[in-house]
Design an enzyme around this catalytic site. Sequence first.
Site, PDB file in Angstrom:
ATOM      1  N   HIS A  86       0.801  -1.229   0.000  1.00 18.80           N
ATOM      2  CA  HIS A  86       0.000   0.000   0.000  1.00 18.80           C
ATOM      3  C   HIS A  86       0.831   1.274   0.000  1.00 18.80           C
ATOM      4  O   HIS A  86       0.297   2.354  -0.245  1.00 18.80           O
ATOM      5  CB  HIS A  86      -0.951   0.010   1.196  1.00 18.80           C
ATOM      6  CG  HIS A  86      -2.018  -1.033   1.098  1.00 18.80           C
ATOM      7  ND1 HIS A  86      -2.927  -1.081   0.077  1.00 18.80           N
ATOM      8  CD2 HIS A  86      -2.297  -2.099   1.899  1.00 18.80           C
ATOM      9  CE1 HIS A  86      -3.733  -2.121   0.245  1.00 18.80           C
ATOM     10  NE2 HIS A  86      -3.367  -2.757   1.350  1.00 18.80           N
ATOM     11  N   ASP A 114      -7.759  -4.824   7.045  1.00 21.64           N
ATOM     12  CA  ASP A 114      -8.330  -5.872   6.195  1.00 21.64           C
ATOM     13  C   ASP A 114      -9.037  -6.933   7.038  1.00 21.64           C
ATOM     14  O   ASP A 114     -10.059  -7.474   6.629  1.00 21.64           O
ATOM     15  CB  ASP A 114      -7.234  -6.514   5.328  1.00 21.64           C
ATOM     16  CG  ASP A 114      -6.915  -5.644   4.116  1.00 21.64           C
ATOM     17  OD1 ASP A 114      -7.860  -5.224   3.420  1.00 21.64           O
ATOM     18  OD2 ASP A 114      -5.726  -5.375   3.877  1.00 21.64           O
ATOM     19  N   GLU A 126      -5.356 -11.652   7.544  1.00 26.25           N
ATOM     20  CA  GLU A 126      -6.214 -10.475   7.351  1.00 26.25           C
ATOM     21  C   GLU A 126      -7.352 -10.739   6.379  1.00 26.25           C
ATOM     22  O   GLU A 126      -8.026  -9.804   5.953  1.00 26.25           O
ATOM     23  CB  GLU A 126      -5.372  -9.278   6.881  1.00 26.25           C
ATOM     24  CG  GLU A 126      -4.500  -9.546   5.658  1.00 26.25           C
ATOM     25  CD  GLU A 126      -3.716  -8.319   5.199  1.00 26.25           C
ATOM     26  OE1 GLU A 126      -3.903  -7.211   5.738  1.00 26.25           O
ATOM     27  OE2 GLU A 126      -2.915  -8.478   4.258  1.00 26.25           O
ATOM     28  N   ARG A 162       7.385  -5.191   3.158  1.00 26.55           N
ATOM     29  CA  ARG A 162       6.137  -5.887   2.906  1.00 26.55           C
ATOM     30  C   ARG A 162       5.995  -5.933   1.391  1.00 26.55           C
ATOM     31  O   ARG A 162       5.979  -4.889   0.735  1.00 26.55           O
ATOM     32  CB  ARG A 162       4.922  -5.197   3.514  1.00 26.55           C
ATOM     33  CG  ARG A 162       3.640  -5.959   3.054  1.00 26.55           C
ATOM     34  CD  ARG A 162       2.416  -5.586   3.807  1.00 26.55           C
ATOM     35  NE  ARG A 162       1.917  -4.262   3.497  1.00 26.55           N
ATOM     36  CZ  ARG A 162       0.774  -3.784   3.988  1.00 26.55           C
ATOM     37  NH1 ARG A 162       0.031  -4.519   4.811  1.00 26.55           N
ATOM     38  NH2 ARG A 162       0.374  -2.559   3.692  1.00 26.55           N
TER      39      ARG A 162
HETATM   40  C1  3PY Z   1      -4.099  -3.919   7.406  1.00 26.07           C
HETATM   41  O1  3PY Z   1      -4.421  -3.347   8.454  1.00 26.07           O
HETATM   42  O2  3PY Z   1      -4.889  -4.536   6.678  1.00 26.07           O
HETATM   43  C2  3PY Z   1      -2.706  -3.866   6.977  1.00 26.07           C
HETATM   44  O3  3PY Z   1      -2.374  -4.509   6.009  1.00 26.07           O
HETATM   45  C3  3PY Z   1      -1.738  -3.010   7.728  1.00 26.07           C
HETATM   46  O4  3PY Z   1      -0.870  -2.384   6.877  1.00 26.07           O
HETATM   47 MG    MG Z   2      -3.932  -5.279   4.874  1.00 29.99          MG
END
Ligand code: 3PY
Ligand code: MG
Length: 263
Positions: A46, A173, A147, A71
């Site tokens: 992101h 997420d 997530e 990441r």
């Molecule tokens: C989330 O909170 O989904 C993340 O990937 C944190 O960067």
């Molecule tokens: Mg995420």
Amino acid sequence: MRANSIKQLFRKQQCALGGWCSVGSPYSAELMGHGGFDTVVVDLQHGMIFIEQAMTMLAALSSTPAMPMVRVSENHFFEINKLLDAGAYGVICPMIDDAAAARRFVSACRYPPAGTRSYGPTRGFLYGGPDYFSGANDEILALGMIETPLGLANVDEIAATDGLDGLFIGPADLSLALGISPVPDWRAGPLAKAIDDILASARRHGKLAGIFCTSVPFAQDMKKKGFDYINLGNEAAYIRAASQEWVSALKGTAVDSTKASGY
Ligand code: 3PY
Ligand code: MG
């Protein structure tokens, strides 16, 4: 080979604090690296960061006390290999759904016979040392993100994956996976339960548990719960928060905290 400081902290049962870069700049990475964090993550999912910028940021970070991590944008063999070759000492992989995905991710991080990583640690040598090959499989940290609805349902089989060092929670997420707002409410409701379940699963399998936190109170609560690795927002949120605070002080207006969240 240079020891992985996060793995050392985990073995000593000490909490590691992470910083997070979402601005594509070696200078901001260097600033973050001197911010007192144990590790700093370059975010290619992101963050406004592409692979060429990530290389310069990893180089900048390696001049600081913080261990350089990334990441990746997805569970992609080439990207994982490239960033490890560029000197990343840890990889966080988003949206791991099941044990097969976790095995694919771990395999990309490990040299044969443990995995399928291809040999050529061009910059990795400079950071890790000349004996990089003999230590890389043990020192490189591989964290799978929980997530997604499937990831949450399959958390135990993911945590059981050989060679996976730990689980890392993406609370935004994960909230979406639970059908709630992505602005995480970690104190109550389904997200609080999911966080506890994921932490318990990591513990059952002797794996490290990490979480991305969007505020200091969130991070403090996760530290109390016993998370091994806590990420403190990102530098974009720090810029937004500090600029709002300074401008509001001079204009005499209220700070709008909704504009300074951790994403
Ligand atoms: C989330 O909170 O989904 C993340 O990937 C944190 O960067
Ligand atoms: Mg995420």
